[in-house]
Design an enzyme around this catalytic site. Structure first.
Site, PDB file in Angstrom:
ATOM      1  N   GLY A 290     -11.538 -42.392  14.101  1.00 31.81           N
ATOM      2  CA  GLY A 290     -12.890 -42.602  14.606  1.00 31.81           C
ATOM      3  C   GLY A 290     -13.958 -42.347  13.553  1.00 31.81           C
ATOM      4  N   SER A 291     -15.075 -41.786  13.978  1.00 30.26           N
ATOM      5  CA  SER A 291     -16.252 -41.658  13.113  1.00 30.26           C
ATOM      6  C   SER A 291     -16.060 -40.690  11.954  1.00 30.26           C
ATOM      7  CB  SER A 291     -17.457 -41.217  13.941  1.00 30.26           C
ATOM      8  OG  SER A 291     -17.795 -42.219  14.885  1.00 30.26           O
ATOM      9  N   THR A 292     -14.972 -39.927  11.940  1.00 26.69           N
ATOM     10  CA  THR A 292     -14.775 -38.996  10.827  1.00 26.69           C
ATOM     11  C   THR A 292     -14.522 -39.724   9.512  1.00 26.69           C
ATOM     12  OG1 THR A 292     -12.412 -38.813  11.381  1.00 26.69           O
ATOM     13  CG2 THR A 292     -13.904 -37.129  12.284  1.00 26.69           C
ATOM     14  N   VAL A 293     -14.248 -41.038   9.532  1.00 27.23           N
ATOM     15  CA  VAL A 293     -14.051 -41.772   8.277  1.00 27.23           C
ATOM     16  C   VAL A 293     -15.325 -42.477   7.813  1.00 27.23           C
ATOM     17  CG1 VAL A 293     -11.597 -42.140   8.758  1.00 27.23           C
ATOM     18  CG2 VAL A 293     -13.243 -43.913   9.346  1.00 27.23           C
ATOM     19  N   LYS A 294     -16.393 -42.390   8.571  1.00 24.60           N
ATOM     20  CA  LYS A 294     -17.643 -43.020   8.129  1.00 24.60           C
ATOM     21  C   LYS A 294     -18.130 -42.475   6.786  1.00 24.60           C
ATOM     22  CE  LYS A 294     -19.208 -44.405  12.735  1.00 24.60           C
ATOM     23  NZ  LYS A 294     -20.071 -44.098  13.887  1.00 24.60           N
TER      24      LYS A 294
END
Length: 577
Positions: A290-294
């Site tokens: 999810g958003s942790t790779v943004k």
């Protein structure tokens, strides 16, 4: 001699010669065996009376980085029997069963089924006191062996990492299996003389000394392991979650300082062990991050040279149509236009997707690969998964967008922690290690130093800026990180489960000189919320705060000391009034 009347005198002489020859051969063999080749008779004699009893070798000690024991070998007694001998002492069977703590009928049936054998285990892993109580009965045909049994002082706190051994003291899970050859000792042997009935006549001595296994010092800090395990367990109870994982890494050395998983099990008592509780989820379970790779997608944007931190992206109306798919932002605050830091603070899927369209999916894929996502960590942990980082010859818009905000790929918690440790280490990738390192391993610069430092500052704003993930803050320290919430895929079918999420938070601290990186994964929280900033961020705050203090890392965000006030001047009236 003259043989009168013999028809064939030469035959008689031939027989006499043959008999004399045989006597000579036998006589020579007797002399040879007793004078020259006496080892032959000795070997055959020893084969009928000399026996070699194995001397067990204990496994090497496993400790944490500070010398605290995590796995030790304790002496135990194994009781065995010769059923052929024991058959003659049937009247002692009930007393033997009581001493062994077994049902007399079950023991009788067991001995009856193995009556023709000469060796049978009666009980293994007894305490020395229990073994002495059995041998004190002096029942013919009952004997004992000294063995070692593994004991784990930290119990369920380190169960998934350390693993356990089987009844023969061989590693079967975790570090016990991964380092089995290093930990296992080499058994010795003792030479004894026994009669034809197997009774001991004489103890000749040690024929070969046992070699104990080598000790192993892990990178784990048991203090941090207890802290992580406690806070993760409390989070699961508070959020009514199914499972969870937590990883803490040393940013500068790559050492794994803590790995906690829930649910767990007690390796010292595995009678009611459930297989699901044995999984080291931090290394085995893969998930969409999810958003942790943004922030990693932001690394790719800055490294490309096409984007600067001050650049802005129009995100209004917070949705973006791509073919038959629609990308939406969960948070619509921050206005219609966001700068790069604002995209991370608001976790804008639309904003990061538009950046991804500009730089291309290949650029994001390459940076994700460089920081360790979808790659082997090199730890060699049994059953560890690599995950999946998709690559395409031609990147369609849908796949480019989903990759940029953490869907369409799968990682493990320790891979995600490794990626954040690389960002915190100014773009230098350090190999991970489960063993304590005396000297840090060589690092590789995989992301430009300036780019990594820029993203560090953005991630600090994520936790400190208005509208950010304030629950991740640690009093006295500047921390940086990013929350994420990912829907769980359906097992055995395409698509996602309804109302099933993973709540994530990944970050590092202190920001001015990062030392620790941590990842928190909460699986299927069932409380009032499921967002990573609501569920996982508070766990990160408690664990990171405790870890920084335990590691004596100096605070970098203390409030300024109050200015000294001038002393009050006494009035001329003697202080009255």
């Amino acid at each position: 001699m003259k043989l009168d009347g013999a028809l064939y005198p030469w035959r008689f002489r031939l027989v006499i010669v043959l008999l004399l020859g045989m006597v000579a051969v036998i006589s020579w063999r007797i002399v040879d065996l007793h004078v020259f080749d006496h080892d032959f008779l000795k070997a055959h004699g020893d084969a009928r009376s000399v026996r070699h009893i194995p001397i067990p070798a204990h496994r090497g000690l496993i400790t944490d980085r500070n010398g605290e024991p995590l796995a030790v070998s304790t002496p135990v007694t194994t009781v065995w029997a010769n059923p052929k001998e024991l058959a003659a002492a049937r009247q002692h069977w009930p007393a033997l069963a009581v001493a062994l703590g077994q049902d007399p009928q079950v023991l009788s049936q067991k001995l009856g089924q193995n009556a023709e054998r000469e060796f049978l285990y009666l009980a293994r892993g007894l305490t020395p006191e229990q073994g002495e109580a059995v041998l004190a009965l002096k029942i013919p045909g009952v004997y004992s062996l000294e063995e070692f049994r593994r004991f784990y002082p930290a119990g369920e706190v380190t169960a998934h990492l350390i693993g356990f051994t089987d009844v023969d003291d061989r590693g079967r899970e975790g570090v016990e299996l991964a380092f089995d050859q290093w930990l296992a000792g080499v058994p010795g042997s003792r030479q004894v003389l026994k009669d034809r009935r197997g009774h001991l006549i004489k103890d000749v001595g040690v024929a070969r000394n046992a070699k104990p296994g080598k000790a192993l010092a892990l990178s784990i800090d048991l203090r941090l392991q207890y802290l992580a395990s406690r806070e993760l367990r409390n989070a699961l109870v508070e959020n009514k979650a199914k499972a969870g994982s937590l990883v803490i890494l040393d940013v500068q050395t790559g050492e794994v300082l803590a790995i906690a998983n829930q649910p767990t099990y007690n390796p010292n008592n595995r009678r009611n062990l459930q297989p699901a509780a044995m999984r080291n989820r931090a290394m085995i379970d893969v998930f969409e991050p999810g958003s942790t790779v943004k922030p990693i997608s932001m690394l790719a944007a800055l490294e490309s040279g096409r984007w600067k931190p001050s650049d802005t992206v129009e995100v209004y109306p917070h949705s973006l149509r791509i073919g038959r798919f629609t990308i939406r932002d969960v948070s619509r605050g921050g206005g219609p236009v966001l700068d790069l830091a604002g995209i991370l603070i608001r976790s804008s899927n639309v904003g990061i997707s538009k950046i991804a369209f500009d730089i291309g999916g290949e650029s994001i894929y390459r940076v994700m690969q460089q920081v360790g996502l979808g790659q082997d960590t090199g730890l060699g942990f049994p059953g560890e998964q690599v995950g999946n980082l998709p690559n395409h010859r031609k990147w369609p818009q849908a796949e480019t967008a989903t990759l940029s905000y953490g869907y369409g790929l799968s990682v493990t918690a320790i891979q995600l922690a490794h990626a954040y440790a690389t960002i915190a280490n100014n773009g230098r990738l350090v190999p991970l290690s489960l063993a304590r390192l005396d000297q840090p391993a060589n690092s590789t610069q995989v992301v430009p130093d300036e780019v990594a430092r820029t993203v560090q500052g953005m991630l600090q704003q994520v936790t400190e800026a208005p509208g950010g993930v304030y629950r991740a803050q640690v009093p006295g320290y500047h921390v940086a990180g990013k929350s994420g919430t990912a829907r769980k895929t359906s097992a055995g079918s395409k698509g996602y489960q309804q109302n099933a999420y993973r709540s994530l938070f990944a970050g590092f601290a202190p920001t001015n000189n990062p030392r620790l990186a941590a990842v928190v994964v909460i699986d299927e929280p069932g409380g009032e919320g499921y967002y990573g900033g609501l569920v996982s961020a508070p766990v990160f705050s408690k664990v990171m705060g405790g870890a920084l203090r335990l590691m004596n890392i100096a605070p970098d965000n203390l409030p300024p000391l109050p200015e000294a006030q001038p002393a009050a001047t006494l009035s001329g009236n003697g202080g009255r009034g």
